[in-house]
Write a protein that holds these residues in place. Structure first.
Motif: not given
Lengths: 338, 338
Positions: A75-76, A102-103, A105, A109, A113-114, A116-117, A119, B8, B53, B82, B89, B93
Motif C-alpha cells: 500500500d503506497t 517495508c513498502a 510498491n 523485486r 529484497l525486503h 531477504e533483508a 530474514l 539456518r 545468508r 507513509l 525505505s 533498501v
DNA sequence: GATCCATGATAAAAGCTTTTAGCAGAAAAA
DNA sequence: TTTTTCTGCTAAAAGCTTTTATCATGGATC
C-alpha cells in the motif's frame, strides 16, 4: 556522570563498577540464577547510574530471537496501512518488539529484497498486508522458517489471517437504516472483483430481500455521483436510503443528491463504509458510516505474531473482526452525533 | 538440496562444504584479504548452493553498524508520513538498510520507549518527522550518540533538516494564475500559527502586491466553504482566482462556488496545495495543485542519514526542496491535464 | 645452498550478552 | 568430626561474523 564517554556502556562496565563478575551482573539484572538481594540491588543501581542498556544485537544473536518483526505492505498510499501499523507497533512496543516497515510498491523485486533483508535480520515474524488491492502476496511466503500473519490478504489454507467482518458491517448499516424506518434501500459499491465488495453486497441483499439492488462500479466518488444520476433519471420508485460501499462513493452520492435537490437525510438517508474521517467528517451533512477498526486489526495481528513467534498458538484460519457503526448526521438519527 | 534443515546455514557450514577455513570463506565472500580466484569462486558457489545468508545481527555486533535506522513520527494518520517513509525505505533498501517505523501518537512516554528501543538496537540514525502538527520533538533528541535528520520539523540549530519549499510552491501557484491572465487573486489558507501557512501567505502577498488578501482559518473543507461565502456576500469586486492553502480547503471552495453558481474555471480559477490525489482528482473539475514531492523528501532524508551514519557530511541547516505544479482542470489551462 | 619475498591459507581474538557447569564456603544433618 | 545441602558467585562456552596476526610453501635472488 552517566555515560559521558563516546563508547556505549557494556555489561562489562557494570560488572567492574559493581565489583562483581559479568555473569553475576547479568543474573542480577535479569533476575535469573541465584543472587543475593543486596548484590542484586547494587548491580542494578550501578547499571542505572552509568546508563547501561543491553545491546539488542548481542542479545538477539544468542537467543535467536531478535524481538523485531517485519511488516510487508504494498500500500503506497497509507490510508489503511498506517493506522494498522500504528496498532501493531503500539501493542508490540510494550513487549519490547520493534517493527520494520517495508513498502513494496507492488514491485516483486523490491518485495523479494525486503524479504531477504528481514530474514537476514532474524525477524521473529512477518505481517503481510495487501490492502485489498491484490490479494496474492508478491513473493513466496509460505515456506518461510518464521511465522507469517496475513491482514487484508489471504494466505495459504489455515494460515493466520485477519479481516474486518464485512458481512456484519454491512448488516450493521442496513439494520440502522431499517430501524430508522427506511424501506427502499439501494446499495452502491465498488468493483465486483473485490471480495469485500461482494461480501458486503451479499449481506445487504440477504438483509433487504425483494427489491434490493446492488450496483457495482468502482471505489471512486465519481461512480457514486454517476450511479445516483442513473437511478434518479429512470422511472419508478426512488430509494429512501443508500448504503455505499465506501466513504468516497458516499461523498459522490451526497453531492449528486444535492445537485438533484434531494434532501439528506429527510428524503434519502446515506451510510458510508470506512469511517475515513477526512471524508466522513467533511461531507454535508457529516456521514454516518462503518468503521473497520483498523487499529484493533493491527493490535490483533501484532498479538498473533507475538504468540506464534514464541511458539504459542494463534487463531488459525480467517478471523473476522467486528466493525462499528459511527452515527453522524446523514441518516437523521435521533441519536447523538459523533 | 538447499537448506532443507530447520537450522539456518552459517559461514561455518560454507567453510566445511567448501573445504576451507572460516576466515577464508569470509574473505572469499566479501572479497577481502588475499584469496585465490579459483577458491573464491568455489566458496561463492557453495554458499549459493546451500543458501547461506550472513546473519545481520552478528555482523552488526562486530561492525557496530546495524544497517538499520529508525523513523520516529507522531503522524497517526499517515497521509504525509507513509509516502515519505516509502521514499526513505525505497532509497535505503538498495544500500541494505532497513527502517524501523515508530508511531508515537504524540505520546511522550511512547516516544521515549521507542527511542530507547531504537538505541538498544544500535540503529545508525534516526529520522524525526512531525507532519507540521507540532514542531517540537516530544523527546530529547539533541544529545544522542547517533545522527538525527529532521523532516517537516525543526531541530536544534544547524541540524540537518528538510522541508518542502513553501515559498517557491506558493509562487508557482500565483505565477500560474497570473500567466493565465488572472489579476484579482485571493488566498484562503490554514491557521496563522502554522509556519507553513505563514510562509505561503507571505510568498503570495509578495507576488501579488496591492489588493492581495490572505484569509487564515483552519485546514478544513468547511473553512474553505465559509470563506467563499463571506467573500461573495460582501460588496466590492470579486476575485477571479483563489489560491488555497490545502487541497481540502480547495475542495470546500469549489463546493461553495458551485453553490453560488460561479463557473470554474471560467469565472474563478482555483489552485490547491498538497496534490493529495484522493481529493485533487475527485473535485469537479479536477484540481490544479502544488505537489510537495513527499517521496523525494524521503529520498533525500534517507540519503542524508546514510551519509551521516558513515561519517560523511550532509547538508547542514534547513534544505528546502522544490514543489511541483500539477495542472488539472480547475484553472482552465490550455496545457494538457495530468 | 642460504636468504628473502609473495602468495594463499588459517588460528585466534573481538564484539556483547546469556547460560551452563562448577567452585568455595557456610550452615545443617549425620 | 564427617558428610550433605544450600548459597552466592564465577569461569567458560555459545551464538556468528570479521579482522588481525601468523604460518607454511614455493619461487626468485644472491
Amino acid at each position: 556522570m552517566k555515560n559521558t564517554g563516546d563508547r556505549r556502556r557494556t555489561i562489562y562496565d557494570v560488572a567492574k563498577a559493581a565489583g562483581v563478575s559479568i555473569s553475576t551482573a547479568s543474573n542480577a539484572l535479569n533476575g535469573t540464577g541465584r543472587t543475593n538481594a543486596e548484590t542484586r540491588e547494587r548491580v542494578r543501581r550501578v547499571a542505572e547510574e552509568i546508563g547501561f542498556r543491553p545491546n539488542a544485537l548481542a542479545r538477539g544473536l544468542l537467543s535467536k530471537r531478535s524481538h523485531a518483526i517485519g511488516m510487508l505492505t504494498n500500500d503506497t498510499y497509507g490510508r489503511l496501512t498506517l493506522p494498522m501499523a500504528a496498532g501493531v507497533s503500539e501493542v508490540l512496543v510494550d513487549h519490547g518488539v520493534s517493527v520494520f516497515l517495508c513498502a513494496t510498491n507492488n514491485d516483486p523485486r523490491l518485495a523479494q529484497l525486503h524479504l531477504e533483508a528481514l530474514l537476514d535480520r532474524q525477524v521473529d515474524g512477518i505481517i503481510f498486508t495487501a490492502t485489498r488491492l491484490d490479494l496474492t502476496p508478491p513473493v513466496q511466503l509460505s515456506r518461510l522458517p518464521i511465522p507469517v500473519v496475513y491482514v487484508f490478504a489471504e494466505g495459504p489454507a489455515d494460515s493466520v489471517t485477519f479481516f474486518p467482518d464485512d458481512e456484519q458491517g454491512a448488516r450493521l448499516a442496513v439494520d440502522h437504516l431499517k430501524e430508522l424506518g427506511r424501506s427502499r434501500i439501494l446499495h452502491i459499491t465498488g468493483p465486483r472483483d473485490y471480495l469485500a465488495a461482494r461480501i458486503r453486497a451479499q449481506s445487504y441483499l440477504d438483509a433487504c430481500g425483494d427489491g434490493a439492488e446492488a450496483m457495482f462500479g468502482d471505489w471512486s466518488e465519481e461512480w457514486g455521483h454517476e450511479a445516483v444520476q442513473t437511478v434518479f433519471a429512470r422511472p419508478g420508485a426512488k430509494p429512501d436510503a443508500i448504503f455505499c460501499g465506501s466513504d468516497e462513493i458516499a461523498r459522490g452520492v451526497i453531492d449528486a443528491l444535492r445537485d438533484l435537490d434531494v434532501e439528506i437525510p429527510t428524503d434519502v438517508a446515506v451510510v458510508g463504509f470506512d469511517n475515513w474521517e477526512v471524508v466522513a467528517r467533511q461531507t454535508r451533512p457529516p456521514l454516518t458510516t462503518i468503521d473497520m477498526e483498523l487499529k484493533e486489526l493491527g493490535h490483533r495481528a501484532g498479538l498473533a505474531i507475538l504468540s506464534l513467534s514464541k511458539g504459542e498458538p494463534a487463531p488459525a484460519g480467517i478471523t473476522r473482526l467486528p466493525c462499528r457503526l459511527v452515527v453522524r448526521q446523514s441518516c437523521g438519527s435521533p441519536l447523538q452525533s459523533d
